[in-house]
Design an enzyme around this catalytic site. Structure first.
Site: not given
Ligand code: TMP
Ligand code: MG
Length: 317
Positions: A63, A65
């Site tokens: 993953d 974030d």
């Molecule tokens: P990931 O799959 O790379 O972890 O990305 C998803 C993450 O993004 C999730 O944990 C929530 C975050 N997110 C935000 O920070 N801001 C937003 O506006 C959205 C839709 C998701």
């Molecule tokens: Mg994540």
């Protein structure tokens, strides 16, 4: 049988005990206080099986974030790829306000241990859809993305360079599977000089018109809890991942556990979960779901130690 011969019993037991001791001290990072494991024995066995098979049989699925990026730094949250877009070069104040309100509403739902995935699923679709609509209204310019990333406080976890470089040196494919924004993700790893040729990305990519203005998002929306669909439709088709039945999977959400569902005939899958937030509420759930849980650990120390071990095999590619 050998255990039943009395004179051989004690020496064999001693040798086995020493052997186990040796094995345990070989990956000292597993003894870090941030590490929780349901079954340490099984984790070690899996790592040794992966080592015997060598780097040529390994793929890493991660993953992005809050997994490859830090959760916080000096007490401040590190921005996700969506939040990196919160820059006046790209969006106005009103959009910032609306995105924050959505974040405050939906993020607590995303990490709520008392709600089921079925309950969360439609709400996640709602969150992502609303945010993407807001971003499209802002007419974001492609040529401004790089500057926005530069000005952001985006940060990969400590030890990220060893992680990316080691995988590249050993020609182990790294699939980054993110519900974030692909274009921003790419820019983050490019600016950190780790966008190596072994890196493959599945994410939400922006679709720009011929003048370079955001007009839509490409393909099927990816959110935290539908990665299984992406794994089956996209990851399963990636030629570079074929014939690599051993998987090291890294994530920070329970939804990330489905990222390896597209691997055909998997042999050993070792899952590592970063537990960044709501630690006490989610600890038990995480320990029961991931093989290794890293509690408020902002480093890549454990994945790096495991990779170092697996790629130390003389048989590796
Ligand atoms: P990931 O799959 O790379 O972890 O990305 C998803 C993450 O993004 C999730 O944990 C929530 C975050 N997110 C935000 O920070 N801001 C937003 O506006 C959205 C839709 C998701
Ligand atoms: Mg994540």
């Amino acid at each position: 049988m050998i255990y039943h011969v009395p004179w051989i019993y004690t020496p064999v037991r001693t040798v086995l005990a020493i052997w186990h001791q040796l094995i345990k001290t070989e990956i000292p990072e597993l003894s870090k206080c941030s590490v929780l494991m349901r079954e340490r024995g099984r984790v070690e066995e899996t790592i040794y099986a992966m080592q015997r098979a060598g780097a040529g049989n390994l793929q890493v699925i991660s993953d992005f974030d809050m997994t490859l990026t830090r959760f916080a730094h000096n007490g401040k949250r590190v921005p996700t790829t969506h939040n990196i877009l919160d820059n006046r070069l790209l969006i106005n104040e009103d959009c910032t306000k609306k995105m924050r309100e959505l974040m405050n509403t939906y993020y607590p739902i995303e990490i709520d241990a008392s709600r089921s995935v079925e309950e969360k699923l439609p709400l996640m679709v709602e969150w992502w859809t609303k945010v993407h609509e807001l971003l499209i209204q802002q007419r974001i310019r492609k040529d401004m993305l790089s500057q926005a990333v530069k000005e952001s406080s985006a940060m990969l976890r400590d030890g990220y360079k060893v992680f990316f470089d080691r995988l590249a040196e050993n020609q182990v494919p790294l699939l980054i599977f993110s519900a974030g924004v692909g274009d921003v993700l790419e820019e983050v790893i490019r600016q950190n000089r780790v966008f190596h040729p072994n890196v493959h990305i599945i994410s939400n990519y922006m679709d720009f018109d011929h003048t370079g203005i955001l007009q839509a998002f490409k393909g099927q929306l990816i959110h935290t809890f539908n990665k299984r669909e992406g794994a089956l439709s996209h990851a399963a088709c990636l030629r570079e991942l074929q014939g690599r039945p051993n998987v090291l999977l890294l994530g920070d959400s329970l939804g990330d556990l489905t990222m390896a569902d597209g691997v055909s005939e998997p042999q050993n899958i070792l899952t590592i979960g970063f537990l960044n937030d709501q630690v006490e509420e989610r600890k038990e759930l995480y320990v029961n779901s991931f093989d290794i849980v890293l509690v408020k650990d902002e480093t890549m120390d454990v994945p790096n130690a495991i990779l170092g071990h697996i790629t130390s095999s003389r048989d590796s590619k």
